[in-house]
Design an enzyme around this catalytic site. Structure first.
Site, short mmCIF file in Angstrom:
data_model
loop_
_atom_site.label_atom_id
_atom_site.label_comp_id
_atom_site.label_asym_id
_atom_site.label_seq_id
_atom_site.Cartn_x
_atom_site.Cartn_y
_atom_site.Cartn_z
N ASP A 30 13.51 0.53 23.08
CA ASP A 30 13.05 1.42 24.14
C ASP A 30 12.11 2.46 23.53
O ASP A 30 12.37 3.04 22.48
CB ASP A 30 14.25 2.11 24.81
CG ASP A 30 13.88 2.74 26.15
OD1 ASP A 30 14.35 2.25 27.19
OD2 ASP A 30 13.10 3.73 26.14
N ASN A 87 20.27 -0.63 35.49
CA ASN A 87 20.00 0.34 36.56
C ASN A 87 19.33 -0.38 37.72
O ASN A 87 18.36 -1.10 37.54
CB ASN A 87 19.09 1.46 36.04
CG ASN A 87 19.78 2.33 35.01
OD1 ASN A 87 20.97 2.60 35.11
ND2 ASN A 87 19.04 2.76 34.00
N GLY A 93 18.34 5.33 38.72
CA GLY A 93 17.22 5.69 37.86
C GLY A 93 16.35 4.54 37.43
O GLY A 93 15.66 4.61 36.42
N HIS A 100 16.03 -5.50 33.39
CA HIS A 100 16.25 -5.19 31.97
C HIS A 100 17.67 -4.70 31.77
O HIS A 100 18.20 -3.93 32.56
CB HIS A 100 15.23 -4.17 31.46
CG HIS A 100 15.04 -2.98 32.33
ND1 HIS A 100 14.32 -3.03 33.52
CD2 HIS A 100 15.48 -1.70 32.22
CE1 HIS A 100 14.32 -1.83 34.08
NE2 HIS A 100 15.02 -1.00 33.33
N HIS A 102 19.94 -2.53 29.31
CA HIS A 102 19.91 -1.54 28.23
C HIS A 102 21.09 -1.79 27.28
O HIS A 102 22.24 -1.92 27.74
CB HIS A 102 20.09 -0.12 28.78
CG HIS A 102 18.98 0.37 29.67
ND1 HIS A 102 18.00 1.23 29.24
CD2 HIS A 102 18.73 0.13 30.99
CE1 HIS A 102 17.19 1.52 30.26
NE2 HIS A 102 17.61 0.86 31.33
P1 AMP Z 1 15.11 2.02 33.80
O1 AMP Z 1 15.07 3.50 34.01
O2 AMP Z 1 16.49 1.44 33.83
O3 AMP Z 1 14.15 1.28 34.71
O4 AMP Z 1 14.64 1.80 32.31
C1 AMP Z 1 13.32 1.70 31.94
C2 AMP Z 1 13.26 1.97 30.45
O5 AMP Z 1 12.04 1.46 29.95
C3 AMP Z 1 13.30 3.46 30.08
O6 AMP Z 1 14.41 3.71 29.22
C4 AMP Z 1 11.97 3.69 29.37
O7 AMP Z 1 12.07 4.59 28.29
C5 AMP Z 1 11.61 2.28 28.91
N1 AMP Z 1 10.19 2.00 28.72
C6 AMP Z 1 9.17 2.31 29.57
N2 AMP Z 1 8.01 1.84 29.06
C7 AMP Z 1 8.31 1.22 27.90
C8 AMP Z 1 7.54 0.54 26.91
N3 AMP Z 1 6.21 0.40 27.02
N4 AMP Z 1 8.18 0.02 25.82
C9 AMP Z 1 9.51 0.15 25.70
N5 AMP Z 1 10.30 0.78 26.60
C10 AMP Z 1 9.71 1.31 27.68
#
Ligand code: AMP
Length: 114
Positions: A30, A87, A93, A100, A102
């Site tokens: 992340d 999520n 959020g 994805h 986490h």
């Molecule tokens: P969510 O809030 O569950 O949709 O998680 C999205 C996650 O993607 C967040 O934790 C962000 O920090 C992460 N994120 C966004 N853009 C990128 C990226 N280019 N590379 C890696 N992680 C990312």
């Protein structure tokens, strides 16, 4: 063809710190980690969020979890423990419209989540 940021990472159009890849899944760190280990495991198939997965996707959904567990062992957080989170929607959020998982670990975490 989806144009969200994770679809672009899967197509290798933008860089990511990839830690695992096979024919069905990709995992990368992340960019804004919420724990010392914070890795995202994504299906290569275009599934926007868990609520849009179909019955035919069940083996793929299970695969994402076994990949998460394998990465946790490699990252050395299997003994101390870790959290696996998906999520869905505004209250949870969700910010990126590509499914994805986490994987978070490397520190104690509170329950219930905030
Ligand atoms: P969510 O809030 O569950 O949709 O998680 C999205 C996650 O993607 C967040 O934790 C962000 O920090 C992460 N994120 C966004 N853009 C990128 C990226 N280019 N590379 C890696 N992680 C990312």
């Amino acid at each position: 063809m989806a144009d969200n940021i994770f679809a672009k990472i899967i197509r290798k159009e933008i860089p990511a710190k990839i830690v695992y890849e096979d024919e069905r899944a990709l995992a990368f760190r992340d960019v804004d980690p919420k724990a010392p280990i914070h890795i995202l495991i994504v299906p290569k198939k275009d599934i926007a969020r868990v609520s849009e997965a179909k019955a035919e996707d069940e083996p793929l959904l299970g695969h994402l979890l076994t990949v998460a567990a394998e990465i946790a062992r490699k990252e050395g957080i299997d003994v101390t423990g870790y959290r696996v989170v998906i999520n869905k929607g505004a209250h949870a959020g969700e910010t990126v419209p590509h499914l994805h998982v986490h994987l978070l670990g490397g520190r104690p975490m509170n329950w219930p989540p905030g």
